[in-house]
Design a protein around this motif. Structure first.
Motif, PDB file in Angstrom:
ATOM      1  N   ALA A   1      46.091 -72.481-107.940  1.00  0.00           N
ATOM      2  CA  ALA A   1      46.130 -71.750-106.669  1.00  0.00           C
ATOM      3  C   ALA A   1      46.939 -70.468-106.826  1.00  0.00           C
ATOM      4  O   ALA A   1      48.133 -70.500-107.143  1.00  0.00           O
ATOM      5  N   ASP A   2      46.280 -69.350-106.608  1.00  0.00           N
ATOM      6  CA  ASP A   2      46.928 -68.048-106.640  1.00  0.00           C
ATOM      7  C   ASP A   2      47.379 -67.700-105.224  1.00  0.00           C
ATOM      8  O   ASP A   2      46.764 -68.109-104.240  1.00  0.00           O
ATOM      9  N   ALA A   3      48.454 -66.934-105.129  1.00  0.00           N
ATOM     10  CA  ALA A   3      48.974 -66.469-103.833  1.00  0.00           C
ATOM     11  C   ALA A   3      49.149 -67.607-102.834  1.00  0.00           C
ATOM     12  O   ALA A   3      48.710 -67.495-101.683  1.00  0.00           O
ATOM     13  N   PRO A   4      49.803 -68.712-103.198  1.00  0.00           N
ATOM     14  CA  PRO A   4      49.969 -69.828-102.256  1.00  0.00           C
ATOM     15  C   PRO A   4      50.871 -69.486-101.073  1.00  0.00           C
ATOM     16  O   PRO A   4      50.857 -70.195-100.059  1.00  0.00           O
ATOM     17  N   LEU A   5      51.629 -68.386-101.194  1.00  0.00           N
ATOM     18  CA  LEU A   5      52.489 -67.948-100.096  1.00  0.00           C
ATOM     19  C   LEU A   5      51.895 -66.721 -99.404  1.00  0.00           C
ATOM     20  O   LEU A   5      52.602 -65.998 -98.706  1.00  0.00           O
ATOM     21  N   ALA A   6      50.596 -66.507 -99.596  1.00  0.00           N
ATOM     22  CA  ALA A   6      49.875 -65.403 -98.943  1.00  0.00           C
ATOM     23  C   ALA A   6      50.560 -64.066 -99.193  1.00  0.00           C
ATOM     24  O   ALA A   6      50.809 -63.290 -98.277  1.00  0.00           O
ATOM     25  N   ARG A   7      50.846 -63.802-100.479  1.00  0.00           N
ATOM     26  CA  ARG A   7      51.485 -62.549-100.900  1.00  0.00           C
ATOM     27  C   ARG A   7      52.782 -62.284-100.156  1.00  0.00           C
ATOM     28  O   ARG A   7      53.129 -61.148 -99.852  1.00  0.00           O
ATOM     29  N   GLY A   8      53.524 -63.348 -99.842  1.00  0.00           N
ATOM     30  CA  GLY A   8      54.808 -63.187 -99.183  1.00  0.00           C
ATOM     31  C   GLY A   8      54.784 -63.437 -97.692  1.00  0.00           C
ATOM     32  O   GLY A   8      55.829 -63.575 -97.066  1.00  0.00           O
ATOM     33  N   LEU A   9      53.608 -63.503 -97.107  1.00  0.00           N
ATOM     34  CA  LEU A   9      53.509 -63.712 -95.662  1.00  0.00           C
ATOM     35  C   LEU A   9      54.131 -65.036 -95.249  1.00  0.00           C
ATOM     36  O   LEU A   9      54.644 -65.180 -94.141  1.00  0.00           O
ATOM     37  N   LEU A  10      54.101 -66.016 -96.148  1.00  0.00           N
ATOM     38  CA  LEU A  10      54.658 -67.333 -95.850  1.00  0.00           C
ATOM     39  C   LEU A  10      55.980 -67.575 -96.572  1.00  0.00           C
ATOM     40  O   LEU A  10      56.395 -68.699 -96.754  1.00  0.00           O
ATOM     41  N   SER A  11      56.646 -66.478 -96.951  1.00  0.00           N
ATOM     42  CA  SER A  11      57.886 -66.657 -97.689  1.00  0.00           C
ATOM     43  C   SER A  11      59.139 -66.279 -96.946  1.00  0.00           C
ATOM     44  O   SER A  11      60.183 -66.815 -97.231  1.00  0.00           O
TER      45      SER A  11
ATOM     46  N   HIS B   1      39.811 -72.794-112.951  1.00  0.00           N
ATOM     47  CA  HIS B   1      39.454 -71.681-112.070  1.00  0.00           C
ATOM     48  C   HIS B   1      40.717 -71.316-111.298  1.00  0.00           C
ATOM     49  O   HIS B   1      41.360 -72.174-110.706  1.00  0.00           O
ATOM     50  N   GLN B   2      41.073 -70.040-111.329  1.00  0.00           N
ATOM     51  CA  GLN B   2      42.215 -69.561-110.558  1.00  0.00           C
ATOM     52  C   GLN B   2      41.694 -68.849-109.319  1.00  0.00           C
ATOM     53  O   GLN B   2      40.875 -67.932-109.420  1.00  0.00           O
ATOM     54  N   THR B   3      42.174 -69.271-108.152  1.00  0.00           N
ATOM     55  CA  THR B   3      41.618 -68.758-106.907  1.00  0.00           C
ATOM     56  C   THR B   3      42.701 -68.629-105.849  1.00  0.00           C
ATOM     57  O   THR B   3      43.648 -69.423-105.825  1.00  0.00           O
ATOM     58  N   PRO B   4      42.613 -67.641-104.953  1.00  0.00           N
ATOM     59  CA  PRO B   4      43.558 -67.591-103.834  1.00  0.00           C
ATOM     60  C   PRO B   4      43.438 -68.855-102.983  1.00  0.00           C
ATOM     61  O   PRO B   4      42.335 -69.303-102.669  1.00  0.00           O
ATOM     62  N   TYR B   5      44.581 -69.433-102.616  1.00  0.00           N
ATOM     63  CA  TYR B   5      44.575 -70.611-101.750  1.00  0.00           C
ATOM     64  C   TYR B   5      45.930 -70.721-101.080  1.00  0.00           C
ATOM     65  O   TYR B   5      46.958 -70.798-101.748  1.00  0.00           O
ATOM     66  N   SER B   6      45.924 -70.680 -99.784  1.00  0.00           N
ATOM     67  CA  SER B   6      47.152 -70.806 -99.004  1.00  0.00           C
ATOM     68  C   SER B   6      46.790 -71.273 -97.614  1.00  0.00           C
ATOM     69  O   SER B   6      45.619 -71.389 -97.261  1.00  0.00           O
ATOM     70  N   MET B   7      47.792 -71.527 -96.801  1.00  0.00           N
ATOM     71  CA  MET B   7      47.555 -71.889 -95.403  1.00  0.00           C
ATOM     72  C   MET B   7      46.720 -70.836 -94.684  1.00  0.00           C
ATOM     73  O   MET B   7      45.975 -71.154 -93.760  1.00  0.00           O
TER      74      MET B   7
END
Length: 332
Positions: free
Chosen positions: A220-230, A192-198
Protein backbone atom coordinates in the motif's frame (compact mmCIF):
# COMPACT_ATOMS: atom_id res chain seq x y z
CA UNK A 1 31.80 5.29 14.87
CA UNK A 2 31.02 1.85 13.44
CA UNK A 3 27.30 1.16 13.11
CA UNK A 4 26.02 -1.99 14.80
CA UNK A 5 22.37 -2.87 14.20
CA UNK A 6 20.05 -3.19 17.18
CA UNK A 7 19.95 -6.84 18.33
CA UNK A 8 16.18 -6.61 18.96
CA UNK A 9 15.31 -5.34 15.47
CA UNK A 10 13.12 -8.37 14.70
CA UNK A 11 11.37 -8.60 18.05
CA UNK A 12 8.36 -6.35 17.52
CA UNK A 13 7.90 -5.66 13.79
CA UNK A 14 5.31 -8.08 12.33
CA UNK A 15 6.05 -9.56 8.91
CA UNK A 16 3.75 -10.89 6.21
CA UNK A 17 4.36 -13.18 3.28
CA UNK A 18 4.20 -11.38 -0.07
CA UNK A 19 1.28 -13.15 -1.72
CA UNK A 20 2.06 -16.84 -2.04
CA UNK A 21 5.78 -16.25 -2.57
CA UNK A 22 8.48 -17.16 -0.09
CA UNK A 23 9.41 -13.52 0.55
CA UNK A 24 8.30 -11.88 3.80
CA UNK A 25 8.18 -8.11 4.25
CA UNK A 26 7.74 -5.99 7.38
CA UNK A 27 4.20 -4.64 7.65
CA UNK A 28 5.70 -1.15 7.44
CA UNK A 29 8.19 -0.24 4.71
CA UNK A 30 10.15 2.99 4.37
CA UNK A 31 9.53 4.97 1.20
CA UNK A 32 12.09 7.50 -0.01
CA UNK A 33 9.70 9.58 -2.10
CA UNK A 34 9.84 12.56 0.28
CA UNK A 35 12.54 13.66 2.70
CA UNK A 36 15.44 12.24 0.69
CA UNK A 37 17.53 14.17 -1.80
CA UNK A 38 19.96 17.04 -2.15
CA UNK A 39 17.63 19.51 -0.45
CA UNK A 40 18.17 17.81 2.95
CA UNK A 41 21.32 17.09 4.90
CA UNK A 42 22.80 13.63 4.44
CA UNK A 43 23.22 12.93 8.16
CA UNK A 44 19.51 13.45 8.83
CA UNK A 45 18.62 11.07 5.99
CA UNK A 46 21.18 8.54 7.19
CA UNK A 47 19.71 8.71 10.71
CA UNK A 48 16.21 7.89 9.40
CA UNK A 49 17.45 4.92 7.37
CA UNK A 50 19.46 3.40 10.22
CA UNK A 51 16.72 3.98 12.79
CA UNK A 52 14.25 2.30 10.45
CA UNK A 53 16.50 -0.75 10.17
CA UNK A 54 16.94 -0.86 13.96
CA UNK A 55 13.13 -0.89 14.29
CA UNK A 56 12.75 -3.84 11.92
CA UNK A 57 11.79 -1.79 8.84
CA UNK A 58 13.99 -3.77 6.49
CA UNK A 59 12.21 -2.91 3.22
CA UNK A 60 13.34 0.31 1.50
CA UNK A 61 11.21 1.51 -1.42
CA UNK A 62 12.73 3.97 -3.87
CA UNK A 63 12.61 4.96 -7.54
CA UNK A 64 14.85 6.51 -10.13
CA UNK A 65 12.53 9.53 -10.03
CA UNK A 66 12.84 10.21 -6.28
CA UNK A 67 14.79 13.27 -5.24
CA UNK A 68 15.27 16.13 -5.90
CA UNK A 69 16.91 15.83 -8.30
CA UNK A 70 15.69 12.57 -9.81
CA UNK A 71 17.84 9.72 -8.53
CA UNK A 72 19.19 11.55 -5.49
CA UNK A 73 17.23 9.38 -3.06
CA UNK A 74 18.85 6.27 -4.54
CA UNK A 75 22.27 7.86 -4.09
CA UNK A 76 21.57 8.50 -0.40
CA UNK A 77 20.35 4.96 0.11
CA UNK A 78 23.35 3.67 -1.82
CA UNK A 79 25.79 5.47 0.48
CA UNK A 80 24.19 3.90 3.53
CA UNK A 81 23.91 0.46 1.94
CA UNK A 82 27.55 0.39 0.93
CA UNK A 83 28.79 1.67 4.29
CA UNK A 84 26.73 1.09 7.44
CA UNK A 85 24.38 -1.57 6.06
CA UNK A 86 26.90 -3.52 3.98
CA UNK A 87 27.17 -6.33 6.60
CA UNK A 88 23.36 -6.57 6.65
CA UNK A 89 22.67 -6.54 2.89
CA UNK A 90 21.05 -9.97 3.01
CA UNK A 91 18.53 -8.68 5.57
CA UNK A 92 17.51 -5.67 3.47
CA UNK A 93 14.89 -5.74 0.71
CA UNK A 94 15.50 -2.97 -1.81
CA UNK A 95 12.74 -2.09 -4.26
CA UNK A 96 13.26 0.33 -7.11
CA UNK A 97 11.22 1.33 -10.15
CA UNK A 98 11.63 2.63 -13.67
CA UNK A 99 9.20 4.07 -16.18
CA UNK A 100 8.48 7.41 -14.53
CA UNK A 101 10.01 10.65 -15.77
CA UNK A 102 13.62 9.97 -14.75
CA UNK A 103 15.74 11.75 -17.38
CA UNK A 104 15.30 14.01 -20.40
CA UNK A 105 14.34 12.68 -23.78
CA UNK A 106 11.79 10.21 -25.13
CA UNK A 107 13.47 7.22 -23.45
CA UNK A 108 13.39 8.78 -19.99
CA UNK A 109 9.93 7.44 -19.22
CA UNK A 110 7.43 4.87 -20.41
CA UNK A 111 7.37 1.12 -20.67
CA UNK A 112 9.83 0.31 -23.43
CA UNK A 113 12.53 -2.29 -22.95
CA UNK A 114 15.18 0.42 -23.34
CA UNK A 115 13.57 2.71 -20.76
CA UNK A 116 13.19 0.01 -18.13
CA UNK A 117 16.56 -1.68 -18.52
CA UNK A 118 18.46 1.60 -18.85
CA UNK A 119 16.60 2.91 -15.81
CA UNK A 120 17.53 -0.19 -13.83
CA UNK A 121 21.19 0.17 -14.77
CA UNK A 122 21.14 3.80 -13.64
CA UNK A 123 19.51 2.79 -10.36
CA UNK A 124 22.04 0.03 -9.68
CA UNK A 125 24.90 2.48 -10.25
CA UNK A 126 23.41 4.98 -7.80
CA UNK A 127 22.62 2.29 -5.23
CA UNK A 128 26.05 0.71 -5.52
CA UNK A 129 24.46 -2.72 -5.95
CA UNK A 130 24.77 -5.49 -8.50
CA UNK A 131 21.06 -6.29 -8.11
CA UNK A 132 17.90 -5.06 -6.43
CA UNK A 133 15.44 -7.36 -4.74
CA UNK A 134 12.31 -6.11 -6.50
CA UNK A 135 12.10 -4.18 -9.77
CA UNK A 136 8.81 -2.48 -10.68
CA UNK A 137 7.37 -0.89 -13.75
CA UNK A 138 6.36 2.40 -12.16
CA UNK A 139 3.15 3.08 -14.06
CA UNK A 140 1.22 1.77 -17.06
CA UNK A 141 2.26 2.93 -20.51
CA UNK A 142 -0.58 2.63 -23.06
CA UNK A 143 1.84 3.42 -25.91
CA UNK A 144 4.03 0.35 -25.35
CA UNK A 145 2.88 -3.23 -25.89
CA UNK A 146 2.41 -4.96 -22.55
CA UNK A 147 4.50 -7.88 -23.81
CA UNK A 148 7.48 -5.57 -24.31
CA UNK A 149 7.18 -4.06 -20.83
CA UNK A 150 6.79 -7.40 -19.09
CA UNK A 151 9.57 -8.81 -21.26
CA UNK A 152 11.88 -6.14 -19.87
CA UNK A 153 10.99 -7.10 -16.28
CA UNK A 154 11.60 -10.74 -17.15
CA UNK A 155 14.97 -9.84 -18.71
CA UNK A 156 16.00 -7.93 -15.57
CA UNK A 157 15.38 -11.05 -13.48
CA UNK A 158 17.07 -13.40 -15.95
CA UNK A 159 20.11 -11.10 -16.13
CA UNK A 160 20.42 -11.29 -12.33
CA UNK A 161 19.83 -7.57 -11.90
CA UNK A 162 16.61 -8.15 -9.91
CA UNK A 163 15.30 -11.08 -7.89
CA UNK A 164 11.59 -10.34 -8.36
CA UNK A 165 9.32 -8.34 -10.68
CA UNK A 166 6.39 -6.12 -9.81
CA UNK A 167 4.16 -3.37 -11.14
CA UNK A 168 2.69 -0.17 -9.77
CA UNK A 169 -0.55 1.64 -10.51
CA UNK A 170 -2.01 -0.99 -12.87
CA UNK A 171 -5.77 -1.50 -13.04
CA UNK A 172 -7.19 -4.87 -11.96
CA UNK A 173 -7.68 -5.98 -15.58
CA UNK A 174 -4.22 -4.83 -16.68
CA UNK A 175 -2.67 -6.46 -13.61
CA UNK A 176 -4.21 -9.79 -14.56
CA UNK A 177 -3.00 -9.47 -18.14
CA UNK A 178 0.50 -8.46 -17.04
CA UNK A 179 0.69 -11.36 -14.60
CA UNK A 180 -0.32 -13.73 -17.39
CA UNK A 181 2.46 -12.47 -19.66
CA UNK A 182 5.04 -12.77 -16.87
CA UNK A 183 3.85 -16.25 -15.99
CA UNK A 184 4.28 -17.40 -19.59
CA UNK A 185 7.78 -15.93 -19.60
CA UNK A 186 8.62 -17.80 -16.39
CA UNK A 187 8.92 -14.81 -14.04
CA UNK A 188 5.90 -14.63 -11.71
CA UNK A 189 4.56 -11.25 -10.63
CA UNK A 190 5.60 -10.85 -7.00
CA UNK A 191 3.80 -7.68 -5.97
CA UNK A 192 1.65 -4.73 -6.98
CA UNK A 193 2.22 -1.35 -5.34
CA UNK A 194 -0.89 0.80 -5.29
CA UNK A 195 -2.29 3.85 -3.46
CA UNK A 196 -4.51 2.69 -0.58
CA UNK A 197 -5.76 4.69 2.36
CA UNK A 198 -8.95 5.62 4.16
CA UNK A 199 -9.35 8.38 1.57
CA UNK A 200 -8.33 6.35 -1.49
CA UNK A 201 -10.04 2.98 -1.59
CA UNK A 202 -9.73 2.18 -5.28
CA UNK A 203 -7.74 -0.96 -4.41
CA UNK A 204 -10.98 -2.42 -3.04
CA UNK A 205 -12.60 -2.14 -6.49
CA UNK A 206 -11.33 -5.49 -7.67
CA UNK A 207 -7.55 -5.09 -7.38
CA UNK A 208 -7.16 -6.83 -4.01
CA UNK A 209 -9.33 -9.68 -5.25
CA UNK A 210 -7.23 -10.04 -8.42
CA UNK A 211 -3.98 -10.06 -6.45
CA UNK A 212 -5.34 -12.64 -4.05
CA UNK A 213 -6.37 -14.82 -6.98
CA UNK A 214 -2.96 -14.42 -8.63
CA UNK A 215 -1.06 -15.07 -5.42
CA UNK A 216 0.69 -11.69 -5.66
CA UNK A 217 1.31 -9.37 -2.74
CA UNK A 218 -0.02 -5.85 -2.29
CA UNK A 219 2.12 -3.00 -0.99
CA UNK A 220 0.00 0.00 0.00
CA UNK A 221 1.44 3.31 -1.15
CA UNK A 222 0.43 6.60 0.49
CA UNK A 223 -1.47 4.93 3.38
CA UNK A 224 -1.63 8.33 5.11
CA UNK A 225 -2.99 10.06 1.98
CA UNK A 226 0.23 12.03 1.41
CA UNK A 227 0.05 13.43 4.93
CA UNK A 228 -3.66 14.20 5.01
CA UNK A 229 -4.08 11.55 7.70
CA UNK A 230 -0.90 12.34 9.58
CA UNK A 231 -1.07 15.74 11.18
CA UNK A 232 -3.35 17.23 13.77
CA UNK A 233 -4.88 20.54 12.58
CA UNK A 234 -3.41 20.15 9.12
CA UNK A 235 -4.33 23.61 7.97
CA UNK A 236 -1.76 25.05 10.37
CA UNK A 237 0.86 22.35 9.73
CA UNK A 238 4.26 23.38 8.37
CA UNK A 239 4.20 23.92 4.62
CA UNK A 240 6.69 21.13 4.00
CA UNK A 241 4.48 18.58 5.72
CA UNK A 242 1.16 19.37 4.05
CA UNK A 243 -0.43 16.99 1.59
CA UNK A 244 0.84 17.43 -1.93
CA UNK A 245 4.16 16.83 -3.59
CA UNK A 246 4.30 14.94 -6.84
CA UNK A 247 1.05 13.04 -6.26
CA UNK A 248 -2.36 14.16 -4.98
CA UNK A 249 -3.60 12.91 -1.59
CA UNK A 250 -7.01 11.95 -2.98
CA UNK A 251 -8.15 9.95 -6.03
CA UNK A 252 -8.35 11.81 -9.35
CA UNK A 253 -11.24 14.24 -9.57
CA UNK A 254 -11.56 14.70 -5.80
CA UNK A 255 -10.42 17.78 -3.92
CA UNK A 256 -9.72 18.68 -0.30
CA UNK A 257 -12.96 20.36 0.75
CA UNK A 258 -14.31 21.40 4.14
CA UNK A 259 -16.18 18.09 4.39
CA UNK A 260 -12.81 16.31 4.01
CA UNK A 261 -11.44 18.30 6.95
CA UNK A 262 -14.55 17.36 8.93
CA UNK A 263 -13.82 13.69 8.26
CA UNK A 264 -10.19 14.16 9.30
CA UNK A 265 -11.33 15.69 12.58
CA UNK A 266 -13.87 12.92 13.14
CA UNK A 267 -11.21 10.28 12.54
CA UNK A 268 -8.87 12.09 14.92
CA UNK A 269 -11.53 11.74 17.57
CA UNK A 270 -11.79 8.00 17.01
CA UNK A 271 -8.00 7.69 17.21
CA UNK A 272 -7.82 9.67 20.42
CA UNK A 273 -10.39 7.42 22.05
CA UNK A 274 -8.14 4.49 21.12
CA UNK A 275 -5.16 6.26 22.66
CA UNK A 276 -3.42 6.43 19.28
CA UNK A 277 -2.53 9.13 16.80
CA UNK A 278 -4.52 9.52 13.61
CA UNK A 279 -1.55 8.27 11.59
CA UNK A 280 -1.23 5.14 13.72
CA UNK A 281 -4.92 4.35 13.36
CA UNK A 282 -4.81 5.01 9.60
CA UNK A 283 -1.96 2.51 9.23
CA UNK A 284 -3.79 -0.08 11.31
CA UNK A 285 -6.86 0.42 9.10
CA UNK A 286 -4.89 -0.23 5.88
CA UNK A 287 -3.26 -3.30 7.41
CA UNK A 288 -6.56 -4.71 8.70
CA UNK A 289 -6.77 -6.65 5.41
CA UNK A 290 -4.31 -9.54 5.43
CA UNK A 291 -4.04 -9.27 1.64
CA UNK A 292 -2.02 -6.08 2.21
CA UNK A 293 1.55 -7.23 2.73
CA UNK A 294 3.04 -3.91 3.77
CA UNK A 295 2.30 -0.19 3.93
CA UNK A 296 4.90 2.33 2.76
CA UNK A 297 5.48 5.23 5.12
CA UNK A 298 7.64 8.26 4.55
CA UNK A 299 9.58 10.13 7.22
CA UNK A 300 11.45 13.42 7.20
CA UNK A 301 12.85 12.73 10.67
CA UNK A 302 13.42 10.02 13.23
CA UNK A 303 10.58 11.18 15.50
CA UNK A 304 8.02 10.91 12.70
CA UNK A 305 9.32 7.46 11.80
CA UNK A 306 9.11 6.25 15.40
CA UNK A 307 5.53 7.50 15.73
CA UNK A 308 4.46 5.60 12.64
CA UNK A 309 6.27 2.42 13.66
CA UNK A 310 4.47 2.54 17.01
CA UNK A 311 1.31 1.69 15.04
CA UNK A 312 2.40 -1.95 14.91
CA UNK A 313 1.72 -2.25 18.65
CA UNK A 314 -2.02 -1.75 18.06
CA UNK A 315 -2.94 -3.16 14.67
CA UNK A 316 -6.13 -4.86 15.83
CA UNK A 317 -9.25 -2.79 15.24
CA UNK A 318 -12.46 -4.03 16.80
CA UNK A 319 -15.67 -4.39 14.85
CA UNK A 320 -17.09 -1.43 16.76
CA UNK A 321 -14.08 0.73 15.88
CA UNK A 322 -14.26 -0.22 12.22
CA UNK A 323 -17.95 0.64 12.20
CA UNK A 324 -17.19 4.02 13.75
CA UNK A 325 -14.45 4.68 11.20
CA UNK A 326 -16.40 3.58 8.13
CA UNK A 327 -18.65 6.66 7.59
CA UNK A 328 -15.56 8.86 7.53
CA UNK A 329 -13.19 6.56 5.59
CA UNK A 330 -13.74 8.20 2.23
CA UNK A 331 -12.73 11.48 0.66
CA UNK A 332 -16.05 13.12 -0.25
Amino acid sequence: MIYVAAPARYDTMPRRRCGRSGLCLPVLSLGLRHGFGEDRGFEAQRAVLLRAFDLGVTHFDVSGTHGPPAGAAEEVLGRVLTRELRPYRDEVVVTTKAGGSAWRGPCGEGGSRKTLLAGLDRSLARLGLDHVDVFHHERPDPDTPLEETMGALDAAVRQGKALYAGVSGYSPELTRRAAGVLRRLGTPMLVHQTPYSMFDRRAEDGLLDVLDDLGAGCVADAPLARGLLSHRHLRSAPEGSRPGGDAPPLPPGETITESVWERVRALEGVAERRGRTLAQMALAWVLRDERVTSAVVGATGVAQLEEDVAAVCALDLTGAELAEIEPHARAD
